[in-house]
Write a protein that holds these residues in place. Structure first.
Motif, PDB file in Angstrom:
ATOM      1  N   GLN A 307       0.819  -1.212   0.000  1.00  0.00           N
ATOM      2  CA  GLN A 307       0.000   0.000   0.000  1.00  0.00           C
ATOM      3  C   GLN A 307       0.853   1.261   0.000  1.00  0.00           C
ATOM      4  OE1 GLN A 307      -2.888  -0.221   3.180  1.00  0.00           O
ATOM      5  NE2 GLN A 307      -3.850  -2.058   2.351  1.00  0.00           N
ATOM      6  N   LEU A 308       1.955   1.233   0.737  1.00  0.00           N
ATOM      7  CA  LEU A 308       2.857   2.385   0.746  1.00  0.00           C
ATOM      8  C   LEU A 308       3.517   2.569  -0.620  1.00  0.00           C
ATOM      9  CD1 LEU A 308       4.544   1.923   4.243  1.00  0.00           C
ATOM     10  CD2 LEU A 308       2.968   3.744   3.576  1.00  0.00           C
ATOM     11  N   LYS A 309       3.970   1.468  -1.191  1.00  0.00           N
ATOM     12  CA  LYS A 309       4.651   1.522  -2.487  1.00  0.00           C
ATOM     13  C   LYS A 309       3.729   2.025  -3.587  1.00  0.00           C
ATOM     14  CE  LYS A 309       7.013  -1.413  -5.877  1.00  0.00           C
ATOM     15  NZ  LYS A 309       7.454  -2.801  -6.205  1.00  0.00           N
ATOM     16  N   ASN A 310       2.483   1.550  -3.582  1.00  0.00           N
ATOM     17  CA  ASN A 310       1.536   1.879  -4.651  1.00  0.00           C
ATOM     18  C   ASN A 310       0.635   3.072  -4.332  1.00  0.00           C
ATOM     19  OD1 ASN A 310       2.251  -0.368  -6.424  1.00  0.00           O
ATOM     20  ND2 ASN A 310       1.357  -1.662  -4.852  1.00  0.00           N
ATOM     21  N   ASN A 311       0.861   3.670  -3.160  1.00  0.00           N
ATOM     22  CA  ASN A 311       0.050   4.822  -2.758  1.00  0.00           C
ATOM     23  C   ASN A 311      -1.434   4.497  -2.846  1.00  0.00           C
ATOM     24  OD1 ASN A 311      -0.227   7.475  -1.822  1.00  0.00           O
ATOM     25  ND2 ASN A 311      -0.467   8.291  -3.889  1.00  0.00           N
ATOM     26  N   SER A 312      -1.793   3.307  -2.344  1.00  0.00           N
ATOM     27  CA  SER A 312      -3.160   2.809  -2.528  1.00  0.00           C
ATOM     28  C   SER A 312      -3.964   2.732  -1.241  1.00  0.00           C
ATOM     29  CB  SER A 312      -3.108   1.410  -3.160  1.00  0.00           C
ATOM     30  OG  SER A 312      -2.432   0.503  -2.310  1.00  0.00           O
ATOM     31  N   ARG A 313      -3.412   3.166  -0.132  1.00  0.00           N
ATOM     32  CA  ARG A 313      -4.099   3.010   1.141  1.00  0.00           C
ATOM     33  C   ARG A 313      -5.104   4.132   1.385  1.00  0.00           C
ATOM     34  NH1 ARG A 313       0.773   3.985   5.491  1.00  0.00           N
ATOM     35  NH2 ARG A 313      -0.815   4.657   6.966  1.00  0.00           N
ATOM     36  N   PHE A 314      -6.091   3.826   2.171  1.00  0.00           N
ATOM     37  CA  PHE A 314      -7.075   4.806   2.635  1.00  0.00           C
ATOM     38  C   PHE A 314      -6.336   5.787   3.546  1.00  0.00           C
ATOM     39  CE2 PHE A 314     -11.672   5.412   3.938  1.00  0.00           C
ATOM     40  CZ  PHE A 314     -11.457   6.366   4.923  1.00  0.00           C
ATOM     41  N   ILE A 315      -6.463   7.064   3.275  1.00  0.00           N
ATOM     42  CA  ILE A 315      -5.876   8.090   4.138  1.00  0.00           C
ATOM     43  C   ILE A 315      -6.987   9.049   4.546  1.00  0.00           C
ATOM     44  CG2 ILE A 315      -4.191   9.969   4.334  1.00  0.00           C
ATOM     45  CD1 ILE A 315      -2.443   8.500   2.352  1.00  0.00           C
ATOM     46  N   SER A 316      -7.218   9.146   5.843  1.00  0.00           N
ATOM     47  CA  SER A 316      -8.336   9.930   6.355  1.00  0.00           C
ATOM     48  C   SER A 316      -8.102  11.429   6.234  1.00  0.00           C
ATOM     49  CB  SER A 316      -8.558   9.575   7.830  1.00  0.00           C
ATOM     50  OG  SER A 316      -9.530  10.404   8.414  1.00  0.00           O
ATOM     51  N   ASP A 317      -9.217  12.165   6.037  1.00  0.00           N
ATOM     52  CA  ASP A 317      -9.156  13.631   6.061  1.00  0.00           C
ATOM     53  C   ASP A 317      -9.434  14.177   7.458  1.00  0.00           C
ATOM     54  OD1 ASP A 317     -11.881  13.321   6.441  1.00  0.00           O
ATOM     55  OD2 ASP A 317     -12.456  14.155   4.506  1.00  0.00           O
ATOM     56  N   GLY A 318      -9.750  13.286   8.405  1.00  0.00           N
ATOM     57  CA  GLY A 318      -9.982  13.701   9.779  1.00  0.00           C
ATOM     58  C   GLY A 318     -11.369  14.237  10.063  1.00  0.00           C
ATOM     59  N   ASP A 319     -12.238  14.265   9.056  1.00  0.00           N
ATOM     60  CA  ASP A 319     -13.585  14.807   9.206  1.00  0.00           C
ATOM     61  C   ASP A 319     -14.610  13.721   8.898  1.00  0.00           C
ATOM     62  OD1 ASP A 319     -15.961  16.151   9.202  1.00  0.00           O
ATOM     63  OD2 ASP A 319     -15.431  17.602   7.654  1.00  0.00           O
ATOM     64  N   PRO A 320     -15.296  13.194   9.920  1.00  0.00           N
ATOM     65  CA  PRO A 320     -16.264  12.109   9.677  1.00  0.00           C
ATOM     66  C   PRO A 320     -17.418  12.502   8.769  1.00  0.00           C
ATOM     67  CG  PRO A 320     -15.758  12.315  12.024  1.00  0.00           C
ATOM     68  CD  PRO A 320     -15.177  13.521  11.354  1.00  0.00           C
ATOM     69  N   ALA A 321     -17.675  13.806   8.632  1.00  0.00           N
ATOM     70  CA  ALA A 321     -18.811  14.260   7.821  1.00  0.00           C
ATOM     71  C   ALA A 321     -18.449  14.479   6.355  1.00  0.00           C
ATOM     72  CB  ALA A 321     -19.375  15.553   8.403  1.00  0.00           C
ATOM     73  N   THR A 322     -17.164  14.338   6.027  1.00  0.00           N
ATOM     74  CA  THR A 322     -16.690  14.600   4.657  1.00  0.00           C
ATOM     75  C   THR A 322     -15.952  13.380   4.118  1.00  0.00           C
ATOM     76  OG1 THR A 322     -16.448  16.956   5.147  1.00  0.00           O
ATOM     77  CG2 THR A 322     -15.271  16.123   3.227  1.00  0.00           C
ATOM     78  N   ILE A 323     -16.192  13.058   2.865  1.00  0.00           N
ATOM     79  CA  ILE A 323     -15.424  12.013   2.174  1.00  0.00           C
ATOM     80  C   ILE A 323     -14.514  12.721   1.178  1.00  0.00           C
ATOM     81  CG2 ILE A 323     -15.520   9.974   0.689  1.00  0.00           C
ATOM     82  CD1 ILE A 323     -18.332   9.449   1.757  1.00  0.00           C
ATOM     83  N   THR A 324     -13.210  12.578   1.362  1.00  0.00           N
ATOM     84  CA  THR A 324     -12.238  13.226   0.483  1.00  0.00           C
ATOM     85  C   THR A 324     -11.664  12.191  -0.469  1.00  0.00           C
ATOM     86  OG1 THR A 324     -11.683  14.880   2.153  1.00  0.00           O
ATOM     87  CG2 THR A 324     -10.099  14.560   0.377  1.00  0.00           C
ATOM     88  N   ILE A 325     -11.733  12.514  -1.777  1.00  0.00           N
ATOM     89  CA  ILE A 325     -11.319  11.548  -2.791  1.00  0.00           C
ATOM     90  C   ILE A 325     -10.482  12.243  -3.859  1.00  0.00           C
ATOM     91  CG2 ILE A 325     -13.336  10.091  -2.421  1.00  0.00           C
ATOM     92  CD1 ILE A 325     -14.605  11.320  -4.890  1.00  0.00           C
TER      93      ILE A 325
END
Length: 347
Positions: A307-325
């Motif tokens: 996941q680190l190599k392919n930059n494929s992991r879920f990374i949170s934006d810290g805001d439960p009310a927002t989905i950042t994509i």
């Protein structure tokens, strides 16, 4: 004025009027289109991204452990290696959540962190053991629960939890953690301390070998036996015995037998793969992949590196009310989520 000249002047006037009308129509259409776009944007609550590297459509892991003890082998993790796994996850910015929260997308994860969940199958003694201390039962520091409790005391920013998929009617060495005198006490202790109890069926029979009626019997009997110890607890997830699916998958999640019902919101497979994000349109909470413990190429250490190599992991934006994509992955988002979340785009 001659007739031909008059007709020519009338024609020119009509052309001007026609062009003016068309331009007005175009202007009106553009204004209308612009208004509709604004309405559409407002409807899905698009907001600027606050975390530049956030990607909440990335991969997540549900870790799958079985025996905790010696020696290390295919289905057994030593206490030292289990603690090593926890340290590796902590050092690489992963953050523990429950299976139910991960599956539902109910994620309150610090910005920059990656959620993951821990599961244990089969309820063996090494997962949760009491030892005697001055005549009182205390948690063995070398069992999985003891290791997790010590780790989160040391790392207060890492609120460890897990779901234990237990067996109430299997052979004694796997029956509710193999200390019969403490069955009720252990189940109550886990719930009190923020852990979850899940179904691994009545006694580990592969569902693929059972009739529809027997699938419902085995999963309902699990509920009946567990409620004999913890009457008010509602089991909400199932880990499939041996990973084998029922002929009719509907009965994995809902069914009944002799007045006892079950209603599983989550069904876990036996696999060696990360899961897609719960916000991905292909995600299903009734067929969640898991990552088997161990140092092999399918284990959590290998998955973290990938996941680190392919930059494929879920990374949170810290805001439960927002989905950042990421802007490039907008087509992967489950469109139903736009009704209840703000959507932030990383360009």
């Amino acid at each position: 004025m001659n007739k031909n000249k008059l007709l020519s002047m009338i024609g020119a006037a009509l052309m001007v009027a026609s062009c003016t009308t068309k331009n007005e129509q175009k202007s009106t259409t553009k204004a209308s289109d612009s208004s509709e776009v604004k309405k559409a944007d407002s409807a899905i609550n698009i907001v600027p991204a606050k975390v530049a590297n956030a990607n909440e459509l990335g991969k997540v892991m549900v870790l799958e452990y079985h025996l905790i003890g010696y020696p290390e082998d295919r289905w057994r993790r030593t206490p030292e290696n289990f603690e090593k796994d926890l340290q590796m996850l902590y050092d690489n910015g992963y953050y523990p959540v429950s299976v139910l929260d991960l599956a539902s997308g109910n994620l309150n994860v610090p910005a920059g962190k990656t959620p993951f969940a821990i599961t244990f199958d089969d309820s063996s003694a090494g997962q949760f053991r009491f030892i005697d201390e001055n005549g009182q039962p205390v948690v063995d520091p070398k069992c999985a629960v003891g290791i997790m409790e010590a780790f989160k005391k040391k790392h207060v920013d890492f609120p460890l939890t897990a779901t234990f998929y237990v067996l109430p009617a299997i052979k004694p060495s796997l029956r509710l953690f193999a200390q019969p005198e403490y069955k009720k006490q252990k189940l109550e202790w886990l719930i009190k301390h923020g852990y979850e109890i899940g179904s691994h069926s009545w006694y580990h029979a592969p569902l693929s070998k059972l009739s529809d009626a027997d699938v419902q019997k085995h999963l309902s009997m699990f509920v009946k036996e567990i409620k004999a110890f913890i009457p008010d607890y509602e089991v909400q997830s199932l880990a499939l015995p041996l990973g084998e699916r029922a002929k009719n998958k509907t009965y994995e999640s809902k069914g009944s037998f002799e007045g006892t019902n079950y209603d599983h919101k989550v069904v876990l497979l036996v696999g060696s793969s990360s899961s897609v994000s719960p916000y991905d349109k292909t995600f299903s909470s009734l067929a969640m992949q898991r990552v088997q413990a161990g140092d092999e190429f399918w284990g959590p250490g290998a998955m973290v590196k990938s996941q680190l190599k392919n930059n494929s992991r879920f990374i949170s934006d810290g805001d439960p009310a927002t989905i950042t994509i990421p802007e490039s992955q907008q087509d992967k988002l489950n469109s139903e989520l736009k009704k209840n979340y703000k959507i932030a785009i990383v360009k």
